[in-house]
Design a protein around this motif. Structure first.
Motif, mmCIF file in Angstrom:
data_model
loop_
_atom_site.group_PDB
_atom_site.id
_atom_site.type_symbol
_atom_site.label_atom_id
_atom_site.label_comp_id
_atom_site.label_asym_id
_atom_site.label_seq_id
_atom_site.Cartn_x
_atom_site.Cartn_y
_atom_site.Cartn_z
ATOM 1 N N MET A 115 6.445 -27.824 10.475
ATOM 2 C CA MET A 115 7.455 -28.843 10.218
ATOM 3 C C MET A 115 8.864 -28.349 10.571
ATOM 4 O O MET A 115 9.238 -27.217 10.246
ATOM 5 C CB MET A 115 7.435 -29.253 8.750
ATOM 6 C CG MET A 115 6.165 -29.971 8.322
ATOM 7 S SD MET A 115 6.003 -31.607 9.066
ATOM 8 C CE MET A 115 4.566 -31.332 10.110
ATOM 9 N N GLN A 117 12.634 -29.067 9.755
ATOM 10 C CA GLN A 117 13.319 -29.698 8.632
ATOM 11 C C GLN A 117 14.829 -29.728 8.830
ATOM 12 O O GLN A 117 15.413 -28.787 9.367
ATOM 13 C CB GLN A 117 12.991 -28.960 7.333
ATOM 14 C CG GLN A 117 11.516 -28.982 6.967
ATOM 15 C CD GLN A 117 11.208 -28.236 5.687
ATOM 16 O OE1 GLN A 117 11.997 -27.404 5.241
ATOM 17 N NE2 GLN A 117 10.058 -28.526 5.090
ATOM 18 N N GLU A 127 11.720 -34.157 7.449
ATOM 19 C CA GLU A 127 10.961 -33.265 8.314
ATOM 20 C C GLU A 127 10.077 -34.038 9.273
ATOM 21 O O GLU A 127 9.720 -35.202 9.031
ATOM 22 C CB GLU A 127 10.086 -32.326 7.478
ATOM 23 C CG GLU A 127 9.001 -33.047 6.678
ATOM 24 C CD GLU A 127 8.146 -32.116 5.840
ATOM 25 O OE1 GLU A 127 8.458 -30.907 5.784
ATOM 26 O OE2 GLU A 127 7.160 -32.592 5.255
#
Length: 217
Positions: A115, A117, A127
């Motif tokens: 992810m 973010q 995210e």
């Protein structure tokens, strides 16, 4: 689908409430790497390209570990390793007894989300990123929901399915303290669940909404 919409509404309300709550977060340099554990509930389904509709939602769980790695001001990368339960479930009525029978497909994966973010404020982030999944178990379960009686469980048939699953995740999270936060993520499947699908038939893909708690050490 109704469960998914309800879950999104509850999560959005929680995050909105959290923004109005005064919390104390530690002042950290952009080079700090944080490790943590996470877990929560899945609401998963399998979607058919032909109808573009979920075939039925199933409740499952997810649990694993992660690392949050800052790469620039307000930006981080979060790799994870999680055990997650996908699949679907739907009910029907038995023709003679009228008992409610449930049929559930349980597809368990070890997933590696990656992810990217962005923090709007230090404790609130959004995210997006890919999820790479590896199938570890596939079983179907038949149950009489009227009297809670298990009727049948198939053997593991994971060899008949694609062992690799690719998904795209979108999510958000809020940390109430320096260590404890709430997370929410929707993952849409990209790859077909079936290994050898006949030409001309519709692909079936995993979809999942997950909500849970995270703890950073």
């Amino acid at each position: 689908m109704k469960k998914l919409i309800l879950g999104l509404a509850i999560t959005a309300g929680s995050l909105a409430f959290a923004q109005t709550t005064t919390t104390t977060t530690r002042s950290a340099s952009s080079s700090d790497v944080r490790f943590g554990i996470k877990g929560g509930m899945n609401v998963s389904s399998l979607s058919d390209d032909g109808s573009l509709e979920d075939q039925g939602s199933k409740i499952g769980f997810n649990a694993g570990v992660f690392a949050t790695i800052p790469v620039a001001e307000s930006f981080s990368i979060q790799p994870e390793v999680i055990y997650t339960q996908y699949g679907d479930k739907y009910d029907y009525r038995a023709p003679i007894s009228n008992d409610r029978i449930s049929y559930a497909r349980h597809l368990d994966y070890v997933a590696i989300p990656l992810m990217f973010q962005y923090n709007f404020i230090p404790n609130l982030y959004v995210e997006a990123g890919p999820e790479f999944g590896f199938l570890v178990s596939a079983k179907n379960k038949l149950k009489n929901e009227s009297n809670n009686d298990p009727l049948n469980t198939t053997g593991d048939y994971k060899d008949q399915l694609n062992t690799f699953n690719l998904g795209i995740g979108l999510g958000a999270g809020y940390y109430f303290t320096d260590n404890i936060g709430i997370t929410a993520r929707y993952t849409a499947g990209v790859t077909d669940v079936a290994k050898d699908r006949p030409n001309g038939s519709d692909a079936v893909r995993n979809n999942n909404f997950a909500v849970g708690l995270a703890f950073k050490f």
